[in-house]
Design a protein around this motif. Structure first.
Motif, mmCIF file in Angstrom:
data_model
loop_
_atom_site.group_PDB
_atom_site.id
_atom_site.type_symbol
_atom_site.label_atom_id
_atom_site.label_comp_id
_atom_site.label_asym_id
_atom_site.label_seq_id
_atom_site.Cartn_x
_atom_site.Cartn_y
_atom_site.Cartn_z
ATOM 1 N N HIS A 1 -6.587 9.155 -3.607
ATOM 2 C CA HIS A 1 -7.094 7.882 -4.928
ATOM 3 C C HIS A 1 -5.908 7.279 -4.986
ATOM 4 N N ASN B 1 -4.170 5.930 -0.629
ATOM 5 C CA ASN B 1 -5.060 5.090 0.400
ATOM 6 C C ASN B 1 -4.939 3.696 0.013
ATOM 7 N N GLU B 2 -5.237 3.242 -0.893
ATOM 8 C CA GLU B 2 -5.162 1.646 -1.125
ATOM 9 C C GLU B 2 -4.381 1.103 -1.103
ATOM 10 N N LEU B 3 -2.966 0.965 -1.277
ATOM 11 C CA LEU B 3 -1.752 1.255 -0.850
ATOM 12 C C LEU B 3 -1.456 1.030 0.569
ATOM 13 N N SER C 1 -3.248 1.442 2.901
ATOM 14 C CA SER C 1 -4.060 0.549 3.651
ATOM 15 C C SER C 1 -3.611 -1.194 3.268
ATOM 16 N N ARG C 2 -2.963 -1.860 2.599
ATOM 17 C CA ARG C 2 -3.324 -2.439 2.252
ATOM 18 C C ARG C 2 -1.698 -3.222 3.336
ATOM 19 N N ASN D 1 -3.610 -2.653 7.681
ATOM 20 C CA ASN D 1 -4.310 -3.762 8.009
ATOM 21 C C ASN D 1 -3.608 -4.621 8.788
ATOM 22 N N GLU E 1 -12.269 2.390 10.055
ATOM 23 C CA GLU E 1 -11.723 2.530 9.170
ATOM 24 C C GLU E 1 -12.123 0.996 8.617
ATOM 25 N N ASP F 1 3.474 -0.757 -8.919
ATOM 26 C CA ASP F 1 2.172 1.387 -8.685
ATOM 27 C C ASP F 1 3.042 2.441 -8.899
ATOM 28 N N GLY G 1 -2.563 -6.133 -4.654
ATOM 29 C CA GLY G 1 -4.103 -6.159 -4.390
ATOM 30 C C GLY G 1 -4.806 -6.389 -4.579
ATOM 31 N N ARG H 1 -6.611 -9.715 -0.425
ATOM 32 C CA ARG H 1 -7.019 -9.394 0.537
ATOM 33 C C ARG H 1 -7.122 -9.970 1.944
#
Length: 339
Positions: free
Chosen positions: A42, A45-47, A49-50, A53, A106, A191, A336, A339
């Motif tokens: 947690h 993962n967001e970092l 993925s950004r 992508n 994903e 972050d 974030g 997107r």
């Protein structure tokens, strides 16, 4: 500088680009897996993925350019490497396919299962390990040439300290480069939890990075004394500067400042070592069968290929820079908000 030297310089630049861009991609996958195992997914993962992508589709463009170019400029490479690398290359292609499947799940799936994350993370280490076989074999001693053709001595390859040193170097390099970039990226995104975790991983992998490099040199001396002597006699200063830039990058991240400059220093570190390795190996592409000065295509074809690949490089690099500016380093995207 003649056509073959211009050609190999351009192709080596493509390969260097793939090493840097691919390493960030491959390492990010492994870190996603490791974070999931230790229940900290947690945080990063967001970092991750950004970052992934926008860029995952262009990562392999560098690799395609290199392989098409090396066969175009030096046709003998298709005969020697194409035959001997059939199994390692097939394994690498299967692993790349698995990664592509993960991206599809994903992107379009509602839930990412652990099995896919596991395959994605492990392929991030296995792909560079399989590709490193090419550099290992190019040092000679693994290919047997007979009247029936050429074959790879798998026993000699598996028993070679140099081969394993290069495999471990490829894996450690991926984790080192990726953690350095993602540390910078987390800092830019402000972050803090992700930054602290990724910075910790960078500090962990910096030590093994410098140790395995020394071990590769020592094993190269045993495996190919000619290449080793050329490297340490004529191009020692490139490898010395590489260590200097390693220290610059490490100290800056350790002191938590100038993370962008730190990652640039790490890129220069790898550029110096990678081009130093390539230059010291000349004129051989494959000891002792493929000589740069004798294996090149005719002058007309070589000139056409030089023009095409320089144009490709001039198109690809600005495109990648534009992609980074529009997405990766955009203030709203990196934080974030977009997107």
């Amino acid at each position: 500088m003649d056509y073959q030297h211009i050609g190999i310089t351009v192709l080596w630049t493509f390969l260097y680009g793939y090493i840097i861009v691919g390493a960030v991609d491959f390492g990010a996958g492994f870190f996603m897996l490791y974070a999931k195992i230790i229940k900290k997914d947690h945080i990063i993962n967001e970092l991750v993925s950004r970052y992934l992508n926008p860029v995952w589709e262009v990562t392999n463009v560098f690799l395609v350019f290199f392989f098409v170019g090396i066969v175009g400029f030096f046709p003998d490479t298709a005969y020697y490497f194409g035959t001997t690398l059939l199994i390692p290359a097939s394994i690498a292609l299967i692993l790349l396919t698995i990664r592509g499947a993960f991206y599809a799940f994903e992107t379009y799936g509602k839930d990412t299962k652990f099995q896919w994350v596991f395959l994605y993370g492990m392929t991030g280490l296995l792909i560079p390990a399989s590709f490193s076989t090419v550099l290992t074999i190019s040092e000679g001693g693994f290919i047997e040439k007979t009247k029936n053709g050429v074959s790879l001595d798998y026993f000699e390859l598996l028993m070679s300290p140099y081969a394993w040193a290069v495999v471990f170097l490829s894996i450690v390099s991926v984790l080192y480069i990726s953690s350095a970039f993602l540390t910078y990226y987390a800092h830019k995104a402000d972050d803090k939890p992700a930054y602290e975790l990724l910075r910790k991983w960078f500090m962990i992998w910096a030590g093994p990075m410098i140790v395995i490099c020394q071990f590769v040199f020592l094993s190269l001396r045993q495996h190919n004394a000619e290449h080793f002597n050329t490297a340490v006699t004529h191009y020692w200063w490139l490898f010395g500067l590489s260590i200097v830039f390693f220290l610059i990058g490490f100290v800056l991240i350790w002191q938590r400042r100038n993370h962008g400059i730190a990652f640039i220093a790490i890129m220069i570190q790898f550029a110096l070592a990678f081009f130093g390795y390539g230059i010291s190996k000349m004129p051989y592409i494959l000891y002792p069968y493929i000589d740069l000065n004798h294996a090149v295509v005719n002058d007309s074809m070589a000139l056409a290929l030089v023009i095409v690949f320089i144009a490709g490089l001039l198109l690809l690099v600005p495109s990648l820079v534009l992609l980074l500016r529009l997405f990766i380093f955009d203030a709203d995207y990196v934080s974030g908000k977009r997107r």
